[in-house]
Scaffold this motif. Sequence first.
Motif, mmCIF file in Angstrom:
data_model
loop_
_atom_site.group_PDB
_atom_site.id
_atom_site.type_symbol
_atom_site.label_atom_id
_atom_site.label_comp_id
_atom_site.label_asym_id
_atom_site.label_seq_id
_atom_site.Cartn_x
_atom_site.Cartn_y
_atom_site.Cartn_z
ATOM 1 N N ARG A 83 -9.928 -2.047 2.760
ATOM 2 C CA ARG A 83 -8.516 -1.812 2.480
ATOM 3 C C ARG A 83 -7.951 -0.949 3.588
ATOM 4 N NH1 ARG A 83 -5.775 0.523 -2.278
ATOM 5 N NH2 ARG A 83 -7.722 1.462 -2.923
ATOM 6 N N ASN A 85 -4.694 0.650 5.279
ATOM 7 C CA ASN A 85 -3.331 1.042 4.915
ATOM 8 C C ASN A 85 -2.881 0.364 3.626
ATOM 9 O OD1 ASN A 85 -3.087 2.797 7.003
ATOM 10 N ND2 ASN A 85 -1.814 1.474 8.280
ATOM 11 N N GLY A 86 -3.782 0.366 2.645
ATOM 12 C CA GLY A 86 -3.407 -0.100 1.313
ATOM 13 C C GLY A 86 -3.503 -1.587 1.082
ATOM 14 N N ARG A 87 -3.889 -2.354 2.118
ATOM 15 C CA ARG A 87 -3.974 -3.804 1.929
ATOM 16 C C ARG A 87 -5.334 -4.300 2.387
ATOM 17 N NH1 ARG A 87 1.990 -4.517 4.194
ATOM 18 N NH2 ARG A 87 3.057 -4.466 2.203
ATOM 19 N N ASN A 88 -5.852 -5.304 1.707
ATOM 20 C CA ASN A 88 -7.149 -5.856 2.091
ATOM 21 C C ASN A 88 -7.025 -6.637 3.393
ATOM 22 O OD1 ASN A 88 -8.210 -4.783 -0.171
ATOM 23 N ND2 ASN A 88 -8.709 -6.713 -1.176
ATOM 24 N N SER A 173 -8.224 -7.966 -4.176
ATOM 25 C CA SER A 173 -6.812 -7.592 -4.109
ATOM 26 C C SER A 173 -6.118 -7.920 -5.420
ATOM 27 C CB SER A 173 -6.110 -8.330 -2.968
ATOM 28 O OG SER A 173 -5.899 -9.685 -3.331
ATOM 29 N N ALA A 229 -3.660 -11.359 1.192
ATOM 30 C CA ALA A 229 -4.864 -10.695 1.713
ATOM 31 C C ALA A 229 -5.752 -11.638 2.524
ATOM 32 C CB ALA A 229 -5.676 -10.106 0.563
#
Lengths: 252, 126
Positions: A83, A85-88, A173, A229
């Motif tokens: 992950r 910055n908060g995203r996969n 995600s 993602a």
Amino acid sequence: MTATTTSPAASVGEVPSFDVTLRFRRFDPDAANPEPFWQEFTVTAHGTDRVLDAMHKVKWELDGTLTFRRSCAHGICGSDAMRINGRNRLACKTLLKDLDLSKPIVIEPIKGLPVVKDLVVDMEPFFASYREVMPFLIAQGNTPSKERRQSPEDRARYDDTTKCILCAACTTSCPVFWTDGQYFGPAAIVNAHRFIFDSRDEGAAQRLEVLNDKEGVWRCRTTFNCTDACPRGIEVTKAIAEVKRAMITRAF
Amino acid sequence: MPEAPAGTLYRGREGMWSWVAHRVTGFLIFFFLLVHVLDTSLVRVSPEAYNAVIGTYKNPIMGLGEAGLVAAVVFHALNGVRIILVDFWAKGVRYQRVMLWVVVGVFVVLMAGFLPVHLSHVFGGE
């Protein structure tokens, strides 16, 4: 390069370098008090570097105990989903220049699977779901003496879902998967889709039966996190919707 | 530097937040229905008790609550249609983001028509 004619002494095409700060969510199971904690490292990186290059620099030069998975480092093996910055994302496919470097880059393990150490998670529940959809060709009759023919149109029907590299970025995600680990998850459904819509395969009914479970495709709430993602650009939510529709149209 | 060891929030996009909003409004509507069934069933106990209970609802706080309830129902209904289309219309997945903005647009139009009338009843007296 035109610049060479005017200023021959200038270093041609030099890649700019800059400092990046990486903020890791770490976990050491062997510590006296195994609690997750945050740790920051600052390294010098180049404009062409990916997040994985910066992580290598941390591991090779600053702290060898930083633990993460990677194999091919070129977006094929699917080992380094995390992950960012908060995203996969895959660390090996995320360029530093595409991120906001004024703030630390936050790197965490993918969500919903047990963390083994730092960024390494236990992938077994993920692969267990994958095995349950029978990701192999099911065909009746004798072993054929020539290849099983398929038209380009029939091949195109499931082309998108053949691209999966099983990195688990989609499954981890998914908000449904975070709270209910029993859910098959997007990746298993994508790989079922790959065979359900293959004209040579005869196991579609069995696979649809498996996925018609309480924890099957109907758990999908179409949040589109998986589609966002996927490092291979598979339209995951679309594939899941197609399996949902196949379940209804083939039942009647 | 061990700090607060909480993980960060997943940064989903429109799809995830519309799902969150759908679930929150769904919960609110559920609790409204629970109370609604209870107070309406008071009629079977005695009409006076029913009137007394309903009478307590006539105050500005409940009036704002009603506005919130209508907002929740309108969003939940419109987004519900969007989800049905995403699942069962072949092109729904491709247009999910567009459909969300249509939902938000229709929501704004409906609420713009409803809120002035409702709030003038609540705060303007009869």
